[in-house]
Design a protein around this motif. Structure first.
Motif, short mmCIF file in Angstrom:
data_model
loop_
_atom_site.label_atom_id
_atom_site.label_comp_id
_atom_site.label_asym_id
_atom_site.label_seq_id
_atom_site.Cartn_x
_atom_site.Cartn_y
_atom_site.Cartn_z
N GLY A 9 12.24 21.55 45.57
CA GLY A 9 12.68 22.94 45.53
C GLY A 9 13.88 23.18 46.40
N TYR A 10 13.89 22.59 47.60
CA TYR A 10 15.02 22.74 48.51
C TYR A 10 16.30 22.15 47.91
N LYS A 11 16.20 20.92 47.40
CA LYS A 11 17.38 20.26 46.84
C LYS A 11 17.88 20.98 45.59
N LEU A 27 3.73 25.73 37.55
CA LEU A 27 3.02 26.74 38.34
C LEU A 27 2.76 26.32 39.76
N THR A 28 2.83 25.02 40.07
CA THR A 28 2.58 24.56 41.43
C THR A 28 3.88 24.26 42.17
N GLY A 29 5.03 24.46 41.53
CA GLY A 29 6.30 24.16 42.17
C GLY A 29 6.61 25.12 43.30
N LYS A 30 7.38 24.64 44.25
CA LYS A 30 7.76 25.44 45.40
C LYS A 30 9.20 25.92 45.23
N TYR A 31 9.40 27.21 45.34
CA TYR A 31 10.74 27.77 45.20
C TYR A 31 11.06 28.67 46.39
N ASP A 32 10.43 28.41 47.54
CA ASP A 32 10.65 29.20 48.74
C ASP A 32 12.07 29.08 49.27
N ALA A 33 12.77 28.01 48.95
CA ALA A 33 14.11 27.78 49.47
C ALA A 33 15.16 28.61 48.74
N PHE A 34 14.81 29.17 47.59
CA PHE A 34 15.77 29.97 46.82
C PHE A 34 15.87 31.38 47.38
N GLU A 35 17.07 31.92 47.35
CA GLU A 35 17.29 33.32 47.68
C GLU A 35 17.53 34.04 46.36
N PHE A 36 16.45 34.39 45.67
CA PHE A 36 16.56 35.00 44.35
C PHE A 36 17.03 36.44 44.46
#
Length: 77
Positions: A9-11, A27-36
């Motif tokens: 997710g970060y990369k 559904l289990t992916g991490k997208y916390d690094a995005f600034e949506f």
């Protein structure tokens, strides 16, 4: 090699172009690094909470048709 979902997710967040639409069937992916956001230059995230498999590719094609000047990335799996 295997990569942790947080690292992926970060990369991915650092590698996409401005304004990318990310369609996630993962559904289990991490997208916390995005600034949506909702601006033309902000990444946009489209996801599903209904646990319905198979909608991601169609959603990505629909996003590309709706916003033809924005890049679209589809995350499945």
């Amino acid at each position: 090699s295997v990569i942790h979902p947080d690292e992926l997710g970060y990369k991915l967040s650092r590698g996409v172009d401005p304004g990318t639409i990310l369609v996630s069937e993962n559904l289990t992916g991490k997208y916390d690094a995005f600034e949506f956001g909702f601006g033309d230059k902000d990444p946009m995230w489209l996801g599903n909470t209904g646990f319905s498999l198979g909608w991601g590719l169609g959603a990505a094609m629909g996003a590309a048709l709706a916003a033809p000047k924005r890049p679209v990335v589809c995350a499945i799996g």
